[in-house]
Design a protein around this motif. Structure first.
Motif, PDB file in Angstrom:
ATOM      1  N   GLY A   1      40.509  40.192  36.413  1.00 53.04           N
ATOM      2  CA  GLY A   1      39.346  41.018  36.707  1.00 53.04           C
ATOM      3  C   GLY A   1      39.188  41.290  38.187  1.00 53.04           C
ATOM      4  O   GLY A   1      38.887  42.427  38.597  1.00 53.04           O
ATOM      5  N   SER A   2      39.398  40.263  38.998  1.00 51.79           N
ATOM      6  CA  SER A   2      39.320  40.449  40.450  1.00 51.79           C
ATOM      7  C   SER A   2      40.383  41.422  40.934  1.00 51.79           C
ATOM      8  O   SER A   2      40.120  42.284  41.782  1.00 51.79           O
ATOM      9  CB  SER A   2      39.479  39.098  41.156  1.00 51.79           C
ATOM     10  OG  SER A   2      38.422  38.235  40.821  1.00 51.79           O
TER      11      SER A   2
ATOM     12  N   GLN B   1      40.607  31.924  30.257  1.00 53.13           N
ATOM     13  CA  GLN B   1      39.452  32.353  31.057  1.00 53.13           C
ATOM     14  C   GLN B   1      39.822  32.449  32.533  1.00 53.13           C
ATOM     15  O   GLN B   1      39.384  33.377  33.237  1.00 53.13           O
ATOM     16  CB  GLN B   1      38.293  31.386  30.874  1.00 53.13           C
ATOM     17  CG  GLN B   1      37.000  31.863  31.532  1.00 53.13           C
ATOM     18  CD  GLN B   1      36.516  33.185  30.988  1.00 53.13           C
ATOM     19  OE1 GLN B   1      36.228  33.307  29.800  1.00 53.13           O
ATOM     20  NE2 GLN B   1      36.422  34.210  31.849  1.00 53.13           N
ATOM     21  N   LEU B   2      40.629  31.518  33.017  1.00 51.49           N
ATOM     22  CA  LEU B   2      41.101  31.596  34.399  1.00 51.49           C
ATOM     23  C   LEU B   2      41.938  32.856  34.613  1.00 51.49           C
ATOM     24  O   LEU B   2      41.821  33.528  35.640  1.00 51.49           O
ATOM     25  CB  LEU B   2      41.918  30.347  34.741  1.00 51.49           C
ATOM     26  CG  LEU B   2      41.145  29.023  34.776  1.00 51.49           C
ATOM     27  CD1 LEU B   2      42.116  27.849  34.923  1.00 51.49           C
ATOM     28  CD2 LEU B   2      40.143  29.016  35.926  1.00 51.49           C
TER      29      LEU B   2
ATOM     30  N   ASP C   1      39.546  35.870  34.730  1.00 51.95           N
ATOM     31  CA  ASP C   1      38.843  35.967  36.009  1.00 51.95           C
ATOM     32  C   ASP C   1      39.760  36.509  37.102  1.00 51.95           C
ATOM     33  O   ASP C   1      39.357  37.379  37.890  1.00 51.95           O
ATOM     34  CB  ASP C   1      38.310  34.590  36.417  1.00 51.95           C
ATOM     35  CG  ASP C   1      37.224  34.077  35.477  1.00 51.95           C
ATOM     36  OD1 ASP C   1      36.667  34.886  34.703  1.00 51.95           O
ATOM     37  OD2 ASP C   1      36.948  32.862  35.517  1.00 51.95           O
ATOM     38  N   ARG C   2      40.975  36.011  37.125  1.00 54.95           N
ATOM     39  CA  ARG C   2      41.930  36.455  38.157  1.00 54.95           C
ATOM     40  C   ARG C   2      42.302  37.911  37.933  1.00 54.95           C
ATOM     41  O   ARG C   2      42.386  38.701  38.885  1.00 54.95           O
ATOM     42  CB  ARG C   2      43.181  35.574  38.096  1.00 54.95           C
ATOM     43  CG  ARG C   2      44.157  35.777  39.250  1.00 54.95           C
ATOM     44  CD  ARG C   2      43.706  35.037  40.481  1.00 54.95           C
ATOM     45  NE  ARG C   2      44.668  35.206  41.564  1.00 54.95           N
ATOM     46  CZ  ARG C   2      44.563  36.146  42.515  1.00 54.95           C
ATOM     47  NH1 ARG C   2      43.543  36.990  42.515  1.00 54.95           N
ATOM     48  NH2 ARG C   2      45.466  36.229  43.473  1.00 54.95           N
TER      49      ARG C   2
ATOM     50  N   THR D   1      39.255  41.916  30.601  1.00 54.18           N
ATOM     51  CA  THR D   1      39.010  40.488  30.782  1.00 54.18           C
ATOM     52  C   THR D   1      38.572  39.813  29.488  1.00 54.18           C
ATOM     53  O   THR D   1      38.950  38.665  29.229  1.00 54.18           O
ATOM     54  CB  THR D   1      37.968  40.243  31.892  1.00 54.18           C
ATOM     55  OG1 THR D   1      36.750  40.958  31.588  1.00 54.18           O
ATOM     56  CG2 THR D   1      38.497  40.730  33.239  1.00 54.18           C
TER      57      THR D   1
ATOM     58  N   ALA E   1      40.552  36.698  27.817  1.00 54.29           N
ATOM     59  CA  ALA E   1      39.863  35.431  27.555  1.00 54.29           C
ATOM     60  C   ALA E   1      39.947  35.041  26.083  1.00 54.29           C
ATOM     61  O   ALA E   1      40.089  33.861  25.742  1.00 54.29           O
ATOM     62  CB  ALA E   1      38.401  35.527  27.995  1.00 54.29           C
TER      63      ALA E   1
END
Length: 216
Positions: free
Chosen positions: A87-88, A80-81, A84-85, A104, A108
């Motif tokens: 996706g940004s 998940q981390l 998120d990274r 993402t 995940a």
């Protein structure tokens, strides 16, 4: 299957990954691992219907972006981390939100420990491609590399098959075959992935049998 990743974007994603991994040394999660997962994902995708190949390829490149040690207490959060990274970063590249979400979610859901069910074909293919790395000769090499890095034994010399003790892959690498690797087979998400995984699991069984024969 739609077109593969724009070469420039794939190269930027790889450069971003390398920058995030700077200073890390993990034989089981290196650029070779990324290349093999990308290749396996493409192989599976050819037989599995319509796929956004660009989103899948970027998910393969970035799926281990946040690579926590196997014994880290928050290891289950790594995928998940990473999502998120990633996706940004993709949003910063101008990618539309719907396609970022494809990437993402696949990232995940790829992790065994995260326990997230894949909801898209891209996620199912990435999960299979990544889990294939735990099987066959590559899987065997990675299993012992991780065990060595964590100071675990190769096997219990008194009871290698755990006939009179509980399985413990935190103590013995060989136990990992039963505690996780053979359990991956019914969890494969695609027909192509299951066929390849069964063949690779056969190699692991042959290795185990050969080891037992040498210990006899």
């Amino acid at each position: 299957m739609t077109g593969y990743t724009n070469t420039g974007l794939a190269d930027r994603a790889l450069a971003f990954l390398q920058a995030e991994w700077q200073g890390q040394a993990d034989a089981a999660h290196d650029l070779g691992h990324i290349a093999r997962v990308r290749a396996m994902a493409r192989r599976i995708a050819q037989s599995e219907g319509p796929v956004d190949a660009e989103a899948l390829d970027l998910a393969c490149i970035l799926h281990d972006l946040v690579n926590l040690p196997k014994d880290a207490p928050n290891r289950a959060a790594a995928s998940q981390l990473s999502a998120d990274r990633a996706g940004s970063w993709l949003a910063g590249q101008g990618w539309p939100g719907a396609r970022v979400a494809l990437v993402t979610h696949a990232i995940a859901a790829h992790s065994f420990s995260a326990g997230i069910m894949p909801q898209t074909i891209e996620a199912r293919i990435l999960q299979d491609a990544d889990r294939m790395e735990a099987l066959g000769a590559i899987g065997l090499a990675r299993m012992f590399a991780v065990a060595g890095a964590l100071g675990r034994g190769l096997f219990d010399p008194a009871d290698p098959l755990a006939k009179a003790r509980a399985l413990d892959d935190k103590a013995f690498a060989l136990d990992h075959l039963e505690t996780k690797l053979f359990r991956l087979l019914p969890l494969m998400q695609t027909a192509t992935g299951r066929a390849i995984a069964e063949q690779r699991a056969g190699f692991l069984r042959q290795f185990r049998d050969q080891l037992l024969a040498e210990l006899a």
